[in-house]
Design a protein around this motif. Structure first.
Motif, PDB file in Angstrom:
ATOM      1  N   LYS A 335       0.824  -1.204   0.000  1.00  0.00           N
ATOM      2  CA  LYS A 335       0.000   0.000   0.000  1.00  0.00           C
ATOM      3  C   LYS A 335       0.861   1.258   0.000  1.00  0.00           C
ATOM      4  CE  LYS A 335      -4.083  -2.016   2.205  1.00  0.00           C
ATOM      5  NZ  LYS A 335      -5.038  -1.938   3.332  1.00  0.00           N
ATOM      6  N   GLU A 336       1.988   1.203   0.699  1.00  0.00           N
ATOM      7  CA  GLU A 336       2.888   2.354   0.686  1.00  0.00           C
ATOM      8  C   GLU A 336       3.526   2.520  -0.687  1.00  0.00           C
ATOM      9  OE1 GLU A 336       6.870   3.961   3.028  1.00  0.00           O
ATOM     10  OE2 GLU A 336       5.958   2.026   3.547  1.00  0.00           O
ATOM     11  N   ARG A 337       3.822   1.399  -1.332  1.00  0.00           N
ATOM     12  CA  ARG A 337       4.454   1.463  -2.655  1.00  0.00           C
ATOM     13  C   ARG A 337       3.525   2.070  -3.691  1.00  0.00           C
ATOM     14  NH1 ARG A 337       6.229  -3.981  -6.010  1.00  0.00           N
ATOM     15  NH2 ARG A 337       6.503  -2.990  -8.052  1.00  0.00           N
ATOM     16  N   PHE A 338       2.257   1.709  -3.645  1.00  0.00           N
ATOM     17  CA  PHE A 338       1.302   2.192  -4.634  1.00  0.00           C
ATOM     18  C   PHE A 338       0.452   3.350  -4.103  1.00  0.00           C
ATOM     19  CE2 PHE A 338       2.047  -2.250  -5.917  1.00  0.00           C
ATOM     20  CZ  PHE A 338       2.483  -2.029  -7.211  1.00  0.00           C
ATOM     21  N   ASN A 339       0.843   3.910  -2.960  1.00  0.00           N
ATOM     22  CA  ASN A 339       0.195   5.106  -2.408  1.00  0.00           C
ATOM     23  C   ASN A 339      -1.297   4.884  -2.196  1.00  0.00           C
ATOM     24  OD1 ASN A 339       0.133   7.683  -1.393  1.00  0.00           O
ATOM     25  ND2 ASN A 339      -0.185   8.646  -3.386  1.00  0.00           N
ATOM     26  N   VAL A 340      -1.640   3.818  -1.496  1.00  0.00           N
ATOM     27  CA  VAL A 340      -3.035   3.478  -1.200  1.00  0.00           C
ATOM     28  C   VAL A 340      -3.300   3.788   0.267  1.00  0.00           C
ATOM     29  CG1 VAL A 340      -4.750   1.643  -1.097  1.00  0.00           C
ATOM     30  CG2 VAL A 340      -3.084   1.698  -2.957  1.00  0.00           C
ATOM     31  N   ASN A 341      -4.201   4.740   0.511  1.00  0.00           N
ATOM     32  CA  ASN A 341      -4.597   5.116   1.872  1.00  0.00           C
ATOM     33  C   ASN A 341      -3.394   5.539   2.710  1.00  0.00           C
ATOM     34  OD1 ASN A 341      -7.251   4.409   1.201  1.00  0.00           O
ATOM     35  ND2 ASN A 341      -6.987   2.316   1.939  1.00  0.00           N
ATOM     36  N   GLN A 342      -2.500   6.318   2.105  1.00  0.00           N
ATOM     37  CA  GLN A 342      -1.317   6.770   2.808  1.00  0.00           C
ATOM     38  C   GLN A 342      -1.528   8.176   3.351  1.00  0.00           C
ATOM     39  OE1 GLN A 342       1.525   4.769   3.337  1.00  0.00           O
ATOM     40  NE2 GLN A 342       0.002   3.299   2.616  1.00  0.00           N
ATOM     41  N   PRO A 343      -0.973   8.516   4.520  1.00  0.00           N
ATOM     42  CA  PRO A 343      -1.096   9.891   5.039  1.00  0.00           C
ATOM     43  C   PRO A 343      -0.290  10.860   4.195  1.00  0.00           C
ATOM     44  CG  PRO A 343       0.392   8.600   6.419  1.00  0.00           C
ATOM     45  CD  PRO A 343      -0.230   7.633   5.433  1.00  0.00           C
ATOM     46  N   LEU A 344      -0.639  12.141   4.313  1.00  0.00           N
ATOM     47  CA  LEU A 344       0.061  13.169   3.568  1.00  0.00           C
ATOM     48  C   LEU A 344       1.503  13.269   4.047  1.00  0.00           C
ATOM     49  CD1 LEU A 344      -2.646  15.977   3.492  1.00  0.00           C
ATOM     50  CD2 LEU A 344      -2.194  14.197   1.807  1.00  0.00           C
ATOM     51  N   ARG A 345       2.411  13.386   3.079  1.00  0.00           N
ATOM     52  CA  ARG A 345       3.830  13.447   3.401  1.00  0.00           C
ATOM     53  C   ARG A 345       4.313  14.897   3.383  1.00  0.00           C
ATOM     54  NH1 ARG A 345       6.131   8.622  -0.549  1.00  0.00           N
ATOM     55  NH2 ARG A 345       4.841   6.939   0.259  1.00  0.00           N
ATOM     56  N   ARG A 346       5.122  15.228   4.375  1.00  0.00           N
ATOM     57  CA  ARG A 346       5.773  16.537   4.410  1.00  0.00           C
ATOM     58  C   ARG A 346       7.266  16.305   4.269  1.00  0.00           C
ATOM     59  NH1 ARG A 346       2.747  20.083   9.133  1.00  0.00           N
ATOM     60  NH2 ARG A 346       0.659  19.991   8.209  1.00  0.00           N
ATOM     61  N   SER A 347       7.770  16.615   3.129  1.00  0.00           N
ATOM     62  CA  SER A 347       9.166  16.325   2.832  1.00  0.00           C
ATOM     63  C   SER A 347      10.028  17.543   3.126  1.00  0.00           C
ATOM     64  CB  SER A 347       9.310  15.930   1.358  1.00  0.00           C
ATOM     65  OG  SER A 347       8.790  16.930   0.538  1.00  0.00           O
ATOM     66  N   ASN A 348      11.281  17.284   3.527  1.00  0.00           N
ATOM     67  CA  ASN A 348      12.251  18.332   3.769  1.00  0.00           C
ATOM     68  C   ASN A 348      12.804  18.826   2.447  1.00  0.00           C
ATOM     69  OD1 ASN A 348      14.132  20.029   4.733  1.00  0.00           O
ATOM     70  ND2 ASN A 348      15.325  18.493   5.861  1.00  0.00           N
ATOM     71  N   SER A 349      12.804  20.148   2.260  1.00  0.00           N
ATOM     72  CA  SER A 349      13.240  20.709   0.985  1.00  0.00           C
ATOM     73  C   SER A 349      14.700  20.418   0.717  1.00  0.00           C
ATOM     74  CB  SER A 349      12.992  22.217   0.969  1.00  0.00           C
ATOM     75  OG  SER A 349      13.686  22.824   2.043  1.00  0.00           O
ATOM     76  N   ASN A 350      15.523  20.261   1.779  1.00  0.00           N
ATOM     77  CA  ASN A 350      16.935  19.987   1.557  1.00  0.00           C
ATOM     78  C   ASN A 350      17.165  18.548   1.147  1.00  0.00           C
ATOM     79  OD1 ASN A 350      17.572  22.614   2.335  1.00  0.00           O
ATOM     80  ND2 ASN A 350      17.649  22.041   4.515  1.00  0.00           N
TER      81      ASN A 350
END
Length: 714
Positions: A335-350
């Protein structure tokens, strides 16, 4: 994608003659007596939806009154009616269930209208599977891999009919998904009575009508055979000819749980034992390799590398020398691989790679970007399209598509200047009617007459140019427009224009809902089709202006669910949305007016210092006008001339205005020294006394002040 349970439905839970139900030895080993007469309790049920019968609800507003009226009528009408009626559920799932002792009487009641209940219709009811009205035109789609998204399902299944709702979900620890798709008419799912599966993105999806009973659903997985020793990477669609040549109903190649790669065997489903036995007698080969038939009970003995029955994994020729990584929760990893029911991601710009593309909370790596000059100003909308067919890849293409800005003008400003055109055509979208939009789409479809095979062989630049020319040609022929100069700029910014269009759309939608509320008999399937389109636009509006709303209202997927309260809640939600947009529209319109005033004031102040002529024209609200001379006739006494050369015309005009009225170095002393032509013009008039101007500079007297003050209003 799951191994079917090939069990006999008639088998008892405990088949041992010497054990009781708890697993202990039975003390009484006497043989069971032979049964000569068996009695069963027959209960045949029918159900109706009271909330879908407004006329009956007016007559019998309470459950007790409704049940008593049904019992009194049916006891007189049907001899085998048991007199037992009950209400179950609430809202849309509320049902009135009645009981019969014979199936014949129950069948007579199904689909028949009664004079006491003119709009109450009963259907056969299975107590093991309660159903709603939607079940009569809904299907259940199973064996959906995680790389197939909801948008893909909607795009594929909408060709069978108008979809009112689609719910995609997965059960805990299941490596595939399933969906419930509801249409607006029962005819849309009639084909799936005989058709058990469809192929979407090379994957076989099983389909079952939702109104089937538990036994009918189990029958669709009762006769299954296994086809083993498949070559690597064989997909469901490759084995589809089996459904035609052997009479199979579905062919599924299962997937490995960790890698989601295809296994080396397939499950082939049939509709009867005879068809399955006849198929297993056939010898099947794929690309020259002979395949073997087996029972689904032996799948745990199949080799995961070659698919051969009885092959030892340690001695398999396809055994991998290196070990493979395992995870404790493979389903969560999928599910994580295919983005199924995953929470919103906050990525670091660096930490984010510069080649990572973010859009709509989805992430993909961009390896190649194609750019077309025609698309730079037009393709303003982008989305990430999930890779469906190549399940081993994590690369998703970024697709851009046309929006309405393509049709702002038939010719862009830079192109008009390049062609030395002084005017261009601008389309007026505010005055476009629904009929004109329909004519525009029909015209564009008719102009796109290239075969799909030919179109797909073109370069993408050629595709873009072809579509652009056809769209503009259809717009020029059907949409209203006006001719403007190259200096034309829209009166309002694009954001304010879009907000205005959304606000007008909401007002039109509320007007149509009010008409439907006033005339409920005018409701039809066409309203559901229009609502599906309006719902998509409403969701876009809510997403676009989500910061404006105090809360996001939940809109219904179909208008039929709003008929219970006569569309009151829907109108309230639309009214709240309209009021919020109206306030935002007034605020932005005021800001635009203020900014326009400030911009004009700044221009006038700048002109006062840099361009005094423009400042005077602006202050006097005067526009600069000019004439164009293409020929000049010089009336000379000896040799008259007609000038047509632009340079000669300019020289003659300048010479005329410089020398026709000569300017003397010293001004005239008096009027008498002027030429006769001007002296007679400026001479004082004889009938006007020269003393009338003597008292103009005298100060006012006290009497004049008092007279003036007393005559003014209080």
């Amino acid at each position: 994608m799951h191994a079917p349970l090939h069990k006999d439905l008639q088998q008892l839970p405990n088949a041992s003659p010497n054990l009781d139900t708890n697993g202990a030895p039975d003390g009484d080993l006497t043989p069971n007596p032979v049964v000569t007469l068996a009695l069963t309790r027959d209960d045949f049920q029918a159900a109706a939806a009271p909330n879908a019968a407004p006329e009956s609800l007016k007559t019998f507003p309470t459950n007790k009154a409704f049940i008593e009226a049904v019992n009194n009528l049916f006891l007189e009408t049907y001899e085998s009616y048991t007199g037992k009626a009950r209400m179950t559920g609430s809202g849309e799932a509320k049902r009135l269930v009645i009981h019969f002792s014979t199936a014949e009487a129950r069948d007579l009641c199904v689909g028949v209208t009664h004079s006491v209940f003119p709009d109450l219709i009963f259907h056969a009811h299975d107590p093991r599977q309660p159903r709603s009205n939607d079940d009569l035109w809904a299907i259940q789609v199973t064996d959906i891999p995680f790389f197939i998204k909801k948008d893909n399902l909607m795009a594929y299944f909408k060709k069978f009919g108008n979809i009112t709702s689609c719910r995609l979900f997965s059960r805990p620890n299941a490596k595939v998904q399933q969906a419930r798709i509801v249409y607006d008419h029962a005819d849309s799912i009639a084909r799936f009575t005989d058709q058990w599966a469809v192929y979407c993105f090379s994957t076989c999806l099983r389909i079952t009508p939702c109104f089937y009973t538990v036994d009918q659903k189990a029958a669709r997985r009762q006769y299954v055979a296994t086809l083993t020793q498949l070559p690597p990477n064989v997909k469901d669609i490759n084995l589809a000819p089996l459904t035609r040549d052997l009479g199979a109903k579905a062919v599924n190649v299962p997937l490995f749980l960790n890698s989601y790669k295809l296994k080396r065997w397939a499950y082939v489903t049939f509709n009867s034992q005879e068809t399955m036995d006849a198929a297993m007698e056939q010898t099947v080969s794929f690309q020259g390799k002979v395949l073997s038939w087996s029972s689904p009970d032996h799948t745990n003995k199949l080799c995961h590398r070659c698919g051969k029955l009885g092959c030892a994994l340690n001695f398999c020729p396809f055994k991998q020398t290196r070990g493979r990584s395992r995870t404790r929760d493979p389903v969560a990893k999928l599910k994580e691989r295919f983005n199924v029911n995953q929470p919103l991601r906050r990525s670091n710009s660096n930490a984010v790679n510069s080649r990572t593309f973010h859009r709509n909370d989805q992430i993909t790596r961009v390896n190649y970007v194609w750019s077309c000059p025609l698309l730079k100003g037009f393709a303003l909308t982008a989305c990430i399209f999930d890779a469906q067919d190549i399940c081993t890849s994590d690369h998703n293409p970024v697709i851009t598509y046309y929006d309405r800005s393509l049709l702002v003008a038939s010719t862009k400003l830079a192109r008009a200047r390049q062609l030395k055109r002084q005017t261009r055509r601008v389309f007026k979208f505010d005055s476009v009617t629904d009929t004109q939009w329909t004519e525009f789409t029909d015209k564009a479809d008719a102009l796109c007459d290239v075969l799909p095979s030919t179109f797909s062989s073109w370069h993408i630049n050629q595709m873009c140019e072809y579509l652009q020319s056809r769209i503009l040609k259809a717009a020029n022929a059907t949409l209203p427009s006006s001719t403007v100069g190259n200096n034309y700029t829209p009166k309002v910014p694009k954001d304010l224009e879009i907000l205005t269009q959304h606000y007008r759309f909401l007002n039109r939608l509320m007007h149509s809902i009010r008409l439907l509320r006033k005339y409920p008999l005018s409701y039809s399937v066409a309203h559901e089709h229009k609502w599906s389109t309006h719902l998509h636009r409403l969701q876009n509006i809510l997403q676009l202006y989500k910061k404006v709303f105090t809360f996001i209202p939940i809109l219904p997927f179909s208008l039929s669910s709003c008929r219970q309260d006569n569309f009151k809640s829907l109108l309230d939600n639309l009214s709240n949305i309209s009021k919020s947009l109206q306030g935002l529209h007034l605020l932005q319109e005021k800001e635009f007016q203020d900014s326009s005033i400030r911009a004009h004031l700044d221009d006038r102040n700048n002109n006062f210092e840099t361009d005094l002529s423009s400042f005077i024209d602006s202050a006097l609200s005067r526009t600069r006008r000019c004439i164009t001379l293409d020929r000049v006739f010089i009336d000379l006494p000896i040799r008259p001339q007609l000038l047509t050369d632009p340079k000669d015309i300019d020289d003659a005009v300048v010479n005329h205005f410089q020398n026709f009225v000569p300017i003397k170095s010293t001004p005239p002393v008096s009027i008498d020294t002027l030429p006769d032509r001007w002296s007679s013009t400026y001479q004082p008039m004889d009938d006007v006394s020269s003393s009338i101007y003597d008292s103009l500079i005298n100060p006012p007297t006290l009497d004049e002040w008092l007279s003036t003050v007393s005559s003014t209003p209080n």
